[in-house]
Structure formats: structure tokens, C-alpha cells
Design a protein around this motif. Structure first.
Motif, PDB file in Angstrom:
ATOM      1  N   SER A   1      57.196  31.276  52.460  1.00  0.00           N
ATOM      2  CA  SER A   1      58.504  31.665  52.981  1.00  0.00           C
ATOM      3  C   SER A   1      58.756  31.054  54.357  1.00  0.00           C
ATOM      4  O   SER A   1      59.855  30.570  54.647  1.00  0.00           O
ATOM      5  CB  SER A   1      58.601  33.192  53.058  1.00  0.00           C
ATOM      6  N   ALA A   2      57.728  31.059  55.211  1.00  0.00           N
ATOM      7  CA  ALA A   2      57.861  30.468  56.544  1.00  0.00           C
ATOM      8  C   ALA A   2      58.094  28.960  56.460  1.00  0.00           C
ATOM      9  O   ALA A   2      58.883  28.398  57.231  1.00  0.00           O
ATOM     10  CB  ALA A   2      56.615  30.765  57.377  1.00  0.00           C
ATOM     11  N   ILE A   3      57.426  28.302  55.506  1.00  0.00           N
ATOM     12  CA  ILE A   3      57.624  26.859  55.304  1.00  0.00           C
ATOM     13  C   ILE A   3      59.060  26.581  54.852  1.00  0.00           C
ATOM     14  O   ILE A   3      59.712  25.652  55.334  1.00  0.00           O
ATOM     15  CB  ILE A   3      56.603  26.309  54.283  1.00  0.00           C
ATOM     16  N   ALA A   4      59.566  27.407  53.935  1.00  0.00           N
ATOM     17  CA  ALA A   4      60.944  27.252  53.465  1.00  0.00           C
ATOM     18  C   ALA A   4      61.937  27.486  54.601  1.00  0.00           C
ATOM     19  O   ALA A   4      62.946  26.776  54.712  1.00  0.00           O
ATOM     20  CB  ALA A   4      61.219  28.221  52.318  1.00  0.00           C
ATOM     21  N   ASN A   5      61.657  28.453  55.481  1.00  0.00           N
ATOM     22  CA  ASN A   5      62.516  28.695  56.641  1.00  0.00           C
ATOM     23  C   ASN A   5      62.528  27.480  57.563  1.00  0.00           C
ATOM     24  O   ASN A   5      63.579  27.113  58.095  1.00  0.00           O
ATOM     25  CB  ASN A   5      62.030  29.926  57.418  1.00  0.00           C
ATOM     26  N   ALA A   6      61.368  26.867  57.745  1.00  0.00           N
ATOM     27  CA  ALA A   6      61.274  25.693  58.618  1.00  0.00           C
ATOM     28  C   ALA A   6      62.093  24.534  58.055  1.00  0.00           C
ATOM     29  O   ALA A   6      62.768  23.819  58.797  1.00  0.00           O
ATOM     30  CB  ALA A   6      59.817  25.281  58.778  1.00  0.00           C
ATOM     31  N   GLU A   7      62.020  24.352  56.727  1.00  0.00           N
ATOM     32  CA  GLU A   7      62.764  23.259  56.087  1.00  0.00           C
ATOM     33  C   GLU A   7      64.264  23.494  56.130  1.00  0.00           C
ATOM     34  O   GLU A   7      65.032  22.624  56.542  1.00  0.00           O
ATOM     35  CB  GLU A   7      62.320  23.118  54.625  1.00  0.00           C
TER      36      GLU A   7
END
Length: 129
Positions: free
Chosen positions: A71-77
Motif C-alpha cells: 500500500s505504501a509503495i502504491a501511495n508513493a507511485e
């Protein structure tokens, strides 16, 4: 009391905000100690290595933290336009949440208390320089 107009105060408060991408899971049904075992294993690692560690870690908390990291990776993208290959885990921690108290019947009419602990888990990412 703070000085200045309300909009000025808000502007100053927002300037101090952390802009790093993050994800937070509140009320996770895992104790802080058990979550920290997994979080210590991935702290400071790049996201690909951390996902691999979480994939093969047998602990229950690793499945929860893996979803949180994704989820954090998706937020970063999506929100910050960052490249996932350059991301690493800057911070990850678990804070104590509320405790559910339950009763376990024991011999001779006694009752023992069982505490089902919860935690709030946070993962903060950052880009490698």
C-alpha cells in the motif's frame, strides 16, 4: 496562543508536514512485540528485498506488514510519482493499540484474564539519493 492569521498558521503547519509516502494500519490484531520482530527484519532495506523477506517469513505479522508495504509503495507511485525501484523503508514502527479483555474459565470456579492486544503499524518510505 499562536500569533498571526489562521491561514498563516495553517501554512506554517503544512510546511512542517512530512511529505514522504507512508501507510498506516490501525487496530491490527497482533501484539506490538510480535509485529516488531518482523519490522526489525525489514527496516532500512529497499522495497524489493523487504517484500521478499516478508513473503517467506513464517510469522503471522509478516502477511499484514506485506500488505501495508504494498500500500505504501502504491501511495508513493500514485500520489508522489516516485519510481518503486528507488524506494527504501526509511521508518517502520508499531505503537500500542487498545487491548481487548477476555475471561478464561479455570479450575474451581476461578477466572483468568486473557488480553488480546492490538497495535498500530506504520511504514514510511523514502527515495534513495
Amino acid at each position: 496562543m499562536a500569533k498571526g492569521h489562521r491561514s498563516q498558521i495553517k501554512r506554517e503547519r503544512n510546511a512542517q508536514k512530512d511529505t514522504r509516502p507512508s501507510a498506516k494500519l490501525s487496530y491490527a490484531r497482533v501484539s506490538v512485540q510480535k509485529a516488531c520482530f518482523v519490522l526489525d527484519a525489514i527496516r532500512g532495506k529497499d522495497v524489493q528485498t523487504a517484500l521478499a523477506i516478508l513473503e517467506y517469513n513464517p510469522r503471522y505479522a509478516s502477511s499484514i506488514i506485506k500488505k501495508l508495504l504494498e500500500s505504501a509503495i502504491a501511495n508513493a507511485e500514485n500520489n508522489n510519482g516516485m519510481n518503486p525501484e528507488n524506494l527504501y523503508i526509511a521508518e517502520c514502527y508499531a505503537n500500542k493499540g487498545p487491548t481487548m479483555k477476555r475471561v478464561r474459565p479455570r479450575a474451581q470456579g476461578r477466572a483468568y484474564r486473557i488480553e488480546k492486544r492490538m497495535s498500530h503499524i506504520t511504514v514510511v518510505l523514502d527515495e534513495k539519493k
